[in-house]
Design a protein around this motif. Structure first.
Motif, PDB file in Angstrom:
ATOM      1  N   VAL A  78       0.852  -1.194   0.000  1.00 36.67           N
ATOM      2  CA  VAL A  78       0.000   0.000   0.000  1.00 36.67           C
ATOM      3  C   VAL A  78       0.888   1.245   0.000  1.00 36.67           C
ATOM      4  CG1 VAL A  78      -1.782   1.282   1.264  1.00 36.67           C
ATOM      5  CG2 VAL A  78      -1.800  -1.233   1.265  1.00 36.67           C
ATOM      6  N   ASN A  95      -0.496   7.268   0.044  1.00 34.48           N
ATOM      7  CA  ASN A  95      -1.857   7.810  -0.059  1.00 34.48           C
ATOM      8  C   ASN A  95      -2.932   6.724  -0.001  1.00 34.48           C
ATOM      9  OD1 ASN A  95      -1.666   6.505  -2.460  1.00 34.48           O
ATOM     10  ND2 ASN A  95      -1.878   8.321  -3.763  1.00 34.48           N
ATOM     11  N   ASP A 123      -3.179   4.115  -1.982  1.00 32.69           N
ATOM     12  CA  ASP A 123      -3.317   3.374  -3.244  1.00 32.69           C
ATOM     13  C   ASP A 123      -2.692   1.987  -3.114  1.00 32.69           C
ATOM     14  OD1 ASP A 123      -4.614   5.241  -4.690  1.00 32.69           O
ATOM     15  OD2 ASP A 123      -2.881   5.879  -5.902  1.00 32.69           O
ATOM     16  N   LEU A 124      -3.292   1.017  -3.790  1.00 31.48           N
ATOM     17  CA  LEU A 124      -2.678  -0.318  -3.820  1.00 31.48           C
ATOM     18  C   LEU A 124      -1.570  -0.322  -4.864  1.00 31.48           C
ATOM     19  CD1 LEU A 124      -5.813  -2.642  -3.578  1.00 31.48           C
ATOM     20  CD2 LEU A 124      -4.313  -1.816  -1.760  1.00 31.48           C
ATOM     21  N   LEU A 125      -0.417  -0.862  -4.491  1.00 32.43           N
ATOM     22  CA  LEU A 125       0.726  -0.935  -5.413  1.00 32.43           C
ATOM     23  C   LEU A 125       0.618  -2.220  -6.239  1.00 32.43           C
ATOM     24  CD1 LEU A 125       3.353   0.293  -2.844  1.00 32.43           C
ATOM     25  CD2 LEU A 125       2.708   1.506  -4.940  1.00 32.43           C
ATOM     26  N   TYR A 126       1.202  -2.195  -7.426  1.00 34.45           N
ATOM     27  CA  TYR A 126       1.159  -3.374  -8.289  1.00 34.45           C
ATOM     28  C   TYR A 126       2.194  -4.404  -7.839  1.00 34.45           C
ATOM     29  CZ  TYR A 126      -1.891  -0.759 -11.323  1.00 34.45           C
ATOM     30  OH  TYR A 126      -2.957  -0.055 -11.804  1.00 34.45           O
ATOM     31  N   THR A 148       4.519   7.635 -16.190  1.00 33.02           N
ATOM     32  CA  THR A 148       3.224   7.035 -15.862  1.00 33.02           C
ATOM     33  C   THR A 148       3.188   5.583 -16.358  1.00 33.02           C
ATOM     34  OG1 THR A 148       2.325   9.208 -16.274  1.00 33.02           O
ATOM     35  CG2 THR A 148       0.735   7.425 -16.036  1.00 33.02           C
ATOM     36  N   PHE A 183      -6.779   0.538 -13.128  1.00 34.17           N
ATOM     37  CA  PHE A 183      -7.619   0.824 -11.957  1.00 34.17           C
ATOM     38  C   PHE A 183      -7.050   0.067 -10.756  1.00 34.17           C
ATOM     39  CE2 PHE A 183     -11.862  -0.005  -9.775  1.00 34.17           C
ATOM     40  CZ  PHE A 183     -12.051   1.315  -9.394  1.00 34.17           C
ATOM     41  N   ARG A 184      -6.311   0.784  -9.901  1.00 36.40           N
ATOM     42  CA  ARG A 184      -5.555   0.128  -8.826  1.00 36.40           C
ATOM     43  C   ARG A 184      -6.381  -0.729  -7.862  1.00 36.40           C
ATOM     44  NH1 ARG A 184      -0.071   1.418  -8.043  1.00 36.40           N
ATOM     45  NH2 ARG A 184       0.645   3.032  -9.484  1.00 36.40           N
ATOM     46  N   PRO A 185      -7.620  -0.328  -7.541  1.00 33.45           N
ATOM     47  CA  PRO A 185      -8.374  -1.158  -6.576  1.00 33.45           C
ATOM     48  C   PRO A 185      -8.501  -2.622  -6.997  1.00 33.45           C
ATOM     49  CG  PRO A 185      -9.445   0.961  -6.825  1.00 33.45           C
ATOM     50  CD  PRO A 185      -8.320   0.944  -7.832  1.00 33.45           C
TER      51      PRO A 185
END
Ligand code: HEC
Ligand code: HEC
Ligand code: HEC
Length: 373
Positions: free
Chosen positions: A60, A63, A65-68, A103, A112-114
């Motif tokens: 995570v 902020n 966001d989930l990381l890849y 990017t 879409f990170r979620p």
């Protein structure tokens, strides 16, 4: 600290250490490693220790966001608290570099990170490993490093279609960046047993007197390990020696140099070898007299694919970490595809007792294009 090879992914070619920007190809598209220098705007300068631990253990970002999973947090979650603390202290004292990674270029719908939450649910097993009381302290430390910070499975374990490592095939060998990372378990194709001593030398210096030198992606791993503590490298060596201890491929007699047979079957390649390679690899060559291993002892020639042999011939070898050491010229520009294929087939015939590889010219063409099988 250097066991995680953070620099290997977080440094762009020719870029400043840890400043990010290196592209990683994944089934989801291209993900760029970020800046992990302490720059407050573009790096992790504002990250608390807690936020850093959350990134490594849960994938995570600051902020939320989930990381890849191109970032191997599925391994780093296994690291001990003290190892993560040491990493945090180390990174926060590197020079801050202002640099923003490009990017990510992800395929629909992965931008879409979620969506990564589903991946985590399926594949992320959080937290450090429990020691096996039946094994030595070195073995347990080695396993914890291998599964954790060192993420050896990241390249040596095959992945499923969602890019997760197949835990039921741990260290079975896998493709990475156009190279084949061979099995590191009983399926190891090495024809000479990998002892803990041999592995200690190979992992810590990129060079071994018994097998071969790290040439491809493994060279970057050994450059990291060269700066790690000797105890950690020894622990990794002990662990992997135990996994490969009973590999059937290493039980037979040593392969003989079948120069006469190979020369008769591949006359053009034999002449090429005599002219370009024998000064180093021929019997009695100075390099051999200094104790470098015969080509017969390297694993690549015994693998089911000619891929890594072709890679080495095309790209040659740079000296190992921080040393002036044995080097090999790159032949990719001076040899035609036909010559590369011929010499590859010749090495297989001369230095192994295995059947010829099928379609070596096809493999040469593929390696030229930078592709994997
Ligand atoms: C196999 C390549 C790889 C290795 C090895 C690697 N990382 Fe990363 N890391 C990435 C990628 C790719 C990202 C970006 C992921 C994304 O965009 O979701 C990332 C992201 C991060 C982030 C999140 C940064 C941010 O701004 O959100 C941190 C923190 C991090 N890495 C720390 C580390 C540390 C510490 C190590 C060494 C122990 C390490 N990484 C090793 C590939 C790697
Ligand atoms: C970035 C990908 C990557 C990572 C991470 C990685 N390896 Fe490798 N490894 C390779 C590749 C590719 C090869 C094939 C030869 C080369 O690259 O020179 C290899 C070769 C090896 C070999 C030589 C095997 C033989 O029989 O010749 C050993 C041993 C090895 N790796 C151990 C490890 C260990 C232990 C770790 C974790 C500390 C590790 N590797 C992490 C990619 C990787
Ligand atoms: C200047 C010396 C030199 C020359 C010339 C040279 N090599 Fe090498 N080569 C090396 C060194 C050093 C290694 C690393 C092996 C070691 O000692 O650990 C190596 C490794 C290799 C390997 C990898 C072995 C393995 O299993 O991973 C192959 C294959 C190879 N060489 C083929 C060739 C061929 C084919 C030629 C001629 C076209 C050639 N080399 C010319 C020095 C040389």
């Amino acid at each position: 600290m250097h066991v995680g090879n953070c620099a290997g992914c977080h440094t762009a070619q020719g870029g400043r250490p840890f400043a990010g920007g290196r592209p990683l190809e994944t089934p989801f598209g291209t993900v760029f490693a970020t800046n992990i220098t302490p720059d407050p705007e573009t790096g992790i300068g504002r990250w608390s220790r807690k936020a850093f631990v959350r990134a490594l253990r849960e994938g995570v970002a600051l902020n939320g966001d989930l990381l890849y999973p191109a970032f191997p947090y599925d391994h780093f979650t296994r690291a001990s608290d003290s190892d993560i603390d040491a990493l945090y202290a180390f990174l926060m004292t590197r020079p801050a570099v202002q640099a923003r990674a490009p990017t990510n270029r992800l395929k629909e719908p992965f931008g879409f990170r979620p969506l990564v939450a589903g991946w985590n649910l399926l594949f992320l097993r959080k937290g450090p490993l429990v020691d096996d009381p039946g094994q030595s302290a070195d073995w347990n430390r080695g396993r914890a490093l291998a599964e954790g910070l060192a993420h050896c499975g990241g390249c040596h374990t095959p992945r499923n279609e969602l890019g997760a490592e197949r835990s039921d095939h741990a260290y079975d060998g896998a493709w990475t960046e156009g190279w084949y990372a061979p099995p590191l378990n009983a399926a190891s194709p090495a024809v000479r047993p990998w002892t803990a001593e041999d592995l200690f030398a190979y992992l810590g210096t990129g060079l071994s007197a018994t097998h071969t030198a790290a040439a491809g992606p493994m060279a970057s791993v050994t450059r990291g390990l060269a700066q790690a503590s000797e105890d950690d490298v020894r622990a990794l060596a002990v662990y992997f020696a135990s996994l490969m201890a009973h590999a059937p491929a290493a039980q037979g007699p040593p392969p003989a140099d079948r120069g006469n047979v190979a020369d008769a079957a591949h006359p053009e390649a034999a002449a090429l070898f005599a002219g370009a390679c024998a000064t180093c690899h021929g019997p009695g060559a100075p390099m051999m007299q200094e104790g470098r291993p015969s080509l017969a002892w390297g694993t690549a020639l015994h693998e089911g694919t000619p891929n890594d042999t072709i890679q080495v011939i095309m790209h040659g070898l740079a000296p190992p970490a921080g040393r002036s050491g044995p080097t090999m010229p790159a032949y990719g520009d001076s040899f035609s595809d036909r010559q590369l294929a011929q010499i590859t087939a010749y090495l297989r015939a001369r230095f192994t007792d295995k059947p010829p590889w099928p379609d070596v010219p096809g493999a040469v063409a593929r390696v030229r294009k930078g592709g994997s099988e």
